[in-house]
Every structure is written in C-alpha cells, then in structure tokens.
Design a protein around this motif. Structure first.
Motif, PDB file in Angstrom:
ATOM      1  N   ALA A  75      -5.118   7.313  -6.632  1.00  0.00           N
ATOM      2  CA  ALA A  75      -6.177   6.315  -6.747  1.00  0.00           C
ATOM      3  C   ALA A  75      -5.319   6.184  -9.283  1.00  0.00           C
ATOM      4  O   ALA A  75      -5.085   7.670  -9.057  1.00  0.00           O
ATOM      5  N   LEU A  76      -4.880   5.725  -9.349  1.00  0.00           N
ATOM      6  CA  LEU A  76      -4.581   5.603 -10.716  1.00  0.00           C
ATOM      7  C   LEU A  76      -5.036   5.070 -11.683  1.00  0.00           C
ATOM      8  O   LEU A  76      -5.430   3.899 -11.953  1.00  0.00           O
ATOM      9  N   GLN A  77      -5.695   5.538 -12.428  1.00  0.00           N
ATOM     10  CA  GLN A  77      -6.766   5.763 -14.008  1.00  0.00           C
ATOM     11  C   GLN A  77      -5.963   5.267 -14.745  1.00  0.00           C
ATOM     12  O   GLN A  77      -5.597   6.552 -15.584  1.00  0.00           O
ATOM     13  N   GLU A  78      -5.504   4.630 -15.280  1.00  0.00           N
ATOM     14  CA  GLU A  78      -4.783   4.618 -16.710  1.00  0.00           C
ATOM     15  C   GLU A  78      -5.080   4.198 -17.865  1.00  0.00           C
ATOM     16  O   GLU A  78      -6.507   3.506 -17.832  1.00  0.00           O
ATOM     17  N   ASN A  79      -5.041   4.709 -18.739  1.00  0.00           N
ATOM     18  CA  ASN A  79      -5.264   4.607 -20.663  1.00  0.00           C
ATOM     19  C   ASN A  79      -4.381   3.569 -21.056  1.00  0.00           C
ATOM     20  O   ASN A  79      -2.666   4.096 -20.413  1.00  0.00           O
ATOM     21  N   GLU A  80      -3.979   3.626 -21.903  1.00  0.00           N
ATOM     22  CA  GLU A  80      -3.167   2.869 -23.597  1.00  0.00           C
ATOM     23  C   GLU A  80      -1.880   4.220 -22.984  1.00  0.00           C
ATOM     24  O   GLU A  80      -0.422   3.586 -22.922  1.00  0.00           O
ATOM     25  N   SER A  81      -2.221   5.570 -23.463  1.00  0.00           N
ATOM     26  CA  SER A  81      -1.276   6.486 -23.294  1.00  0.00           C
ATOM     27  C   SER A  81      -1.154   8.192 -22.570  1.00  0.00           C
ATOM     28  O   SER A  81      -0.340   7.966 -23.057  1.00  0.00           O
ATOM     29  N   ASP A  82      -2.309   7.582 -21.801  1.00  0.00           N
ATOM     30  CA  ASP A  82      -1.824   8.495 -20.756  1.00  0.00           C
ATOM     31  C   ASP A  82      -2.767   8.086 -18.442  1.00  0.00           C
ATOM     32  O   ASP A  82      -2.959   6.680 -19.762  1.00  0.00           O
ATOM     33  N   ALA A  83      -2.703   8.362 -18.533  1.00  0.00           N
ATOM     34  CA  ALA A  83      -3.773   8.320 -16.737  1.00  0.00           C
ATOM     35  C   ALA A  83      -3.465   8.997 -15.540  1.00  0.00           C
ATOM     36  O   ALA A  83      -3.160  10.464 -16.269  1.00  0.00           O
ATOM     37  N   THR A  84      -4.451   9.266 -15.437  1.00  0.00           N
ATOM     38  CA  THR A  84      -4.711  10.460 -14.477  1.00  0.00           C
ATOM     39  C   THR A  84      -4.231   9.892 -12.879  1.00  0.00           C
ATOM     40  O   THR A  84      -4.774   8.305 -12.326  1.00  0.00           O
ATOM     41  N   ILE A  85      -3.572  10.844 -12.187  1.00  0.00           N
ATOM     42  CA  ILE A  85      -3.558  10.765 -10.818  1.00  0.00           C
ATOM     43  C   ILE A  85      -4.192  11.549  -9.686  1.00  0.00           C
ATOM     44  O   ILE A  85      -4.258  11.918 -10.041  1.00  0.00           O
ATOM     45  N   VAL A  86      -5.173  10.593  -9.037  1.00  0.00           N
ATOM     46  CA  VAL A  86      -5.652  11.697  -7.961  1.00  0.00           C
ATOM     47  C   VAL A  86      -5.936  10.907  -6.740  1.00  0.00           C
ATOM     48  O   VAL A  86      -5.560   9.805  -6.514  1.00  0.00           O
ATOM     49  N   CYS A  87      -5.436  12.405  -5.871  1.00  0.00           N
ATOM     50  CA  CYS A  87      -5.053  11.629  -4.649  1.00  0.00           C
ATOM     51  C   CYS A  87      -5.562  12.212  -3.071  1.00  0.00           C
ATOM     52  O   CYS A  87      -6.241  13.733  -3.798  1.00  0.00           O
ATOM     53  N   GLU A  88      -6.156  11.853  -2.039  1.00  0.00           N
ATOM     54  CA  GLU A  88      -7.158  12.916  -1.265  1.00  0.00           C
ATOM     55  C   GLU A  88      -5.790  12.454  -0.008  1.00  0.00           C
ATOM     56  O   GLU A  88      -5.530  11.406   0.314  1.00  0.00           O
ATOM     57  N   GLY A  89      -5.182  13.631   0.163  1.00  0.00           N
ATOM     58  CA  GLY A  89      -3.973  14.160   0.824  1.00  0.00           C
ATOM     59  C   GLY A  89      -4.054  13.958   2.083  1.00  0.00           C
ATOM     60  O   GLY A  89      -5.396  13.716   2.815  1.00  0.00           O
ATOM     61  N   SER A  90      -3.156  14.251   3.511  1.00  0.00           N
ATOM     62  CA  SER A  90      -3.414  13.649   4.566  1.00  0.00           C
ATOM     63  C   SER A  90      -3.780  15.359   5.122  1.00  0.00           C
ATOM     64  O   SER A  90      -3.791  14.918   6.312  1.00  0.00           O
ATOM     65  N   GLY A  91      -3.355  16.362   4.343  1.00  0.00           N
ATOM     66  CA  GLY A  91      -3.383  17.622   4.943  1.00  0.00           C
ATOM     67  C   GLY A  91      -3.053  18.177   6.251  1.00  0.00           C
ATOM     68  O   GLY A  91      -2.493  17.817   7.313  1.00  0.00           O
ATOM     69  N   TYR A  92      -1.389  17.141   5.704  1.00  0.00           N
ATOM     70  CA  TYR A  92      -0.331  17.324   6.662  1.00  0.00           C
ATOM     71  C   TYR A  92       0.036  19.109   7.082  1.00  0.00           C
ATOM     72  O   TYR A  92       0.126  19.775   6.477  1.00  0.00           O
ATOM     73  N   SER A  93       0.372  18.880   8.396  1.00  0.00           N
ATOM     74  CA  SER A  93       0.910  20.816   8.933  1.00  0.00           C
ATOM     75  C   SER A  93       1.383  20.075  10.243  1.00  0.00           C
ATOM     76  O   SER A  93       0.968  19.530  10.480  1.00  0.00           O
ATOM     77  N   PRO A  94       2.357  21.592  11.037  1.00  0.00           N
ATOM     78  CA  PRO A  94       2.914  21.028  11.365  1.00  0.00           C
ATOM     79  C   PRO A  94       2.293  21.140  13.200  1.00  0.00           C
ATOM     80  O   PRO A  94       2.597  20.904  14.068  1.00  0.00           O
ATOM     81  N   GLN A  95       0.922  22.118  13.255  1.00  0.00           N
ATOM     82  CA  GLN A  95       0.448  22.023  14.193  1.00  0.00           C
ATOM     83  C   GLN A  95      -0.250  20.269  14.542  1.00  0.00           C
ATOM     84  O   GLN A  95      -0.613  20.112  15.470  1.00  0.00           O
ATOM     85  N   ALA A  96      -0.171  20.031  13.854  1.00  0.00           N
ATOM     86  CA  ALA A  96      -1.200  18.532  14.199  1.00  0.00           C
ATOM     87  C   ALA A  96       0.060  17.999  14.075  1.00  0.00           C
ATOM     88  O   ALA A  96      -0.685  16.041  14.002  1.00  0.00           O
ATOM     89  N   SER A  97       0.911  17.845  14.147  1.00  0.00           N
ATOM     90  CA  SER A  97       2.309  16.575  14.195  1.00  0.00           C
ATOM     91  C   SER A  97       2.047  16.066  15.547  1.00  0.00           C
ATOM     92  O   SER A  97       1.347  16.333  16.285  1.00  0.00           O
TER      93      SER A  97
END
Length: 368
Positions: free
Chosen positions: A346-368
C-alpha cells in the motif's frame, strides 16, 4: 505419473517505467522462487528498446546461479524466457559484460538469489567486472556506504564488498568482489517512521587517472553547498582521494555523500564526473541531491526507496517505511513484487512525502 507442467508467468516489460529495473527484478525473483517467466516488450520505454550488454550479462548471471533455461537472451531482444532450476549454495560466480556497464546493477540481479540457503551457512562469492562509477546506475560507493550498511543494520544481511579495481566510463574494467552469507530463515520486517536529526554527514570525492586537485574541488564545492544550506560545518567530513596507479582503469571520478541520523537512517546524494561539468558542479550536484533527499523527511533516499522493495516483499510480517515522493522505479518494483511473490503493498502518498506499507511473503528456503 504425468509430469506437472508449470506455466510461465507473462510479465509486460513496458509497464510503468518500462526499463531495466523491471527486467532485473523479474528475473531475480524468478530465479529465487523457481517461477518461470516470459517477459515481453523488454525495455519498451527506452531508446533503443530491448536488451543491452549489461542486461544480457545480468540475466546470464542469474541463470548461472539457478541453472536456468533461457530464450531470447541476446542484445536487442525484446522477449526473454527464463525457466529456473535449483539454486545450490555456496558457490562462486562471476559476470563481465565486456563494457563499462554497471557492476552495481549486476549486484542487484544476483544478491537476493544468493541470500538464502537451507543447507549451508558458508558464504558465496561474486566477482563483478565492468563500470564502478557511472551515470544511470548507483555508484559502487553508494552501495558500499549507504545500501549495504542500511541492509546490515535493518535486515541483518551479512554481505561484504571489496573494490579491487575501479572502472570508469567509457572503458569499464572495474573489478568488485562480494561475499554473501546466506540466511536460513526469512528476512525481518522493518518499521521506519522517524528519521531523527542528522548527526553526521560523511563523503568521498574520488578520481582515478586524474589529478587529486579535481577531487579536492569536488569536495570543497560540496562542503560549501551543505554549509550554505544550514548544515553545521562541524558535522561534515568529506575525504578527497586519488586512486593509486593500478587501482583504477580509465580516467574519471565522482562524489558520494551520506547523512547519518539519530534514527539509524542513512540518506545519500551523489554525482559522477563528466566532460561537460566542472568539479565544482559535480560537488554541488551531489550536495543538492543529498539536501533534496533530506528535505522531505523520509527515512530512505530516492534510490534506496526502490532498491529495498524486493527485500520488503520477501520479508516476514508488515514493514512500514516513511519515504519521500514515490518514484516511478518504486512503482515498477512494487508491481513486479506483487506479481511474483504474493506480497501486498500500500502506497500512502502526500504532497511531499509518502509511506510504503508491505505485508511480506515471508520467503524462506525451507518453504520454497
């Protein structure tokens, strides 16, 4: 029993900024996640479109790392197929486009692929040849003093980088060595919302094959610009360096500045020497870029902003980072990450700045 056929994911290379970053991130995640891809309209928004030597070298490096089958990996190709095999670590890899193409862009392709292993804690080695200080790519000094320190501090990466030889445009010829220790589990999510006051500004103005006086002029101009903009002189330390004979190939230079803050953030600004700019213009340009990156109050600069997207997508949990205005490169990186990993941004944007929010995938080699 019939063999299961995995269909290639079609990625449109003309999306958003439509350049090399989309290609690099797609191939990197394909290699790491064992997801075959077909990329059409490669570098559609560039002139000329299609692969250049550096993109060809980067794809071949990723293919070597994961034993991939490829199609269309040749200069000027606008369609690339990439079918990954298995990443076996630790290993030693090298890449050389035979031009002044950026070593740092080759590192962008390969680093995430070499970060994870389920069966070893031994580091892999990477030897990258080409340009180290050029336009249109992060200088190797930016990677050394901004990107890698940030990733070590915030995400726990154990990566070392040594510049054996600098390669300046148009000759290239640089040699960079990296040691990358794998992680056995997922990357941690990070939260960066308060940058804090600037506690120090450091920098290096460098030349190779040119007089030291040019580096000193870059340094002095950068220092003067920072002080005239309200930065206290006593927190600024910029070194001027001339490479020893044999430590640089070709003639050139550049300056990288970085600000350290109370919140543990590192904000950069840089410029590369060119025939059309005086050393004073180069030094001032780097200072102006740093000041611009500080002005918006974000916790990362405009270049770190897009480079960390792939790592946020792989991390476990919710990451939240305050940034400056969202760049086209970042929008492209977010789109590719969502297509490839299942991470949600989710990219929460204002005129001069922003906030990046990410719900990551939690990748690990065991789960690949």
């Amino acid at each position: 029993m019939a063999t299961k056929v995995i269909q290639s994911l079609l990625i449109d290379g003309s999306f958003c900024e439509g350049g090399g970053q989309l290609l690099r991130n797609t191939v990197t995640l394909s290699a790491l996640l064992s997801k075959p891809v077909s990329i059409c309209n490669v570098r559609h928004n560039r002139k000329p479109p299609g692969l250049r030597k550096q993109h060809e070298a980067g794809i071949k490096l990723a293919a070597e790392i994961c034993s991939a089958d490829t199609t269309g990996v040749a200069v000027a190709s606008t369609t690339v197929g990439f079918k990954p095999g298995t990443v076996h670590l630790p290993s030693t890899f090298s890449a050389d486009p035979g031009t002044a193409a950026s070593t740092t862009l080759l590192l962008q392709v390969s680093l995430p692929c070499l970060l994870f292993s389920s069966n070893t804690s031994e580091p892999s080695s990477l030897v990258l040849r080409g340009g180290t200080n050029a336009t249109q790519a992060p200088q190797v000094d930016y990677i050394q003093h901004v990107f890698l320190p940030f990733m070590r501090k915030k995400m726990g990466l154990d990566v070392s980088l040594k510049i054996n030889t600098r390669g300046y445009f148009p000759k290239g010829g640089g040699n960079v060595y990296c040691s990358i220790s794998p992680m056995s589990g997922p990357l941690p999510a990070i939260s960066l919302l308060e940058r804090g006051a600037v506690t120090a500004i450091r920098g290096e103005a460098r030349v190779g094959g040119l007089p030291l006086s040019l580096a000193k002029r870059m340094k002095e101009a950068g220092h003067q610009k920072l002080v005239s903009s309200g930065i206290p002189a006593d927190i600024i330390q910029i070194d001027s360096v001339r490479e020893k004979e044999g430590d640089a190939f070709g003639a050139g230079g550049g300056i990288v500045l970085w600000a350290e803050t109370e919140g543990g953030c590192i904000i950069g600004g840089s410029a590369v020497s060119t025939k059309t700019k005086t050393p004073e213009e180069v030094g001032q340009g780097a200072a102006e870029e740093l000041l611009l990156n500080l002005a918006h109050g974000g916790c990362v600069d405009e270049y770190l902003q897009d480079q960390i997207i792939i790592f946020l997508a792989l991390a476990k949990g919710k990451s939240t980072i305050k940034t400056g205005p969202i760049t086209m490169h970042t929008r492209t990186a977010v789109w590719v990450a969502e297509q490839m990993t299942g991470a949600k941004f989710a990219l929460q944007e204002n005129e001069s700045d922003a906030t990046i929010v990410c719900e990551g995938s939690g990748y690990s080699p065991q789960a690949s």
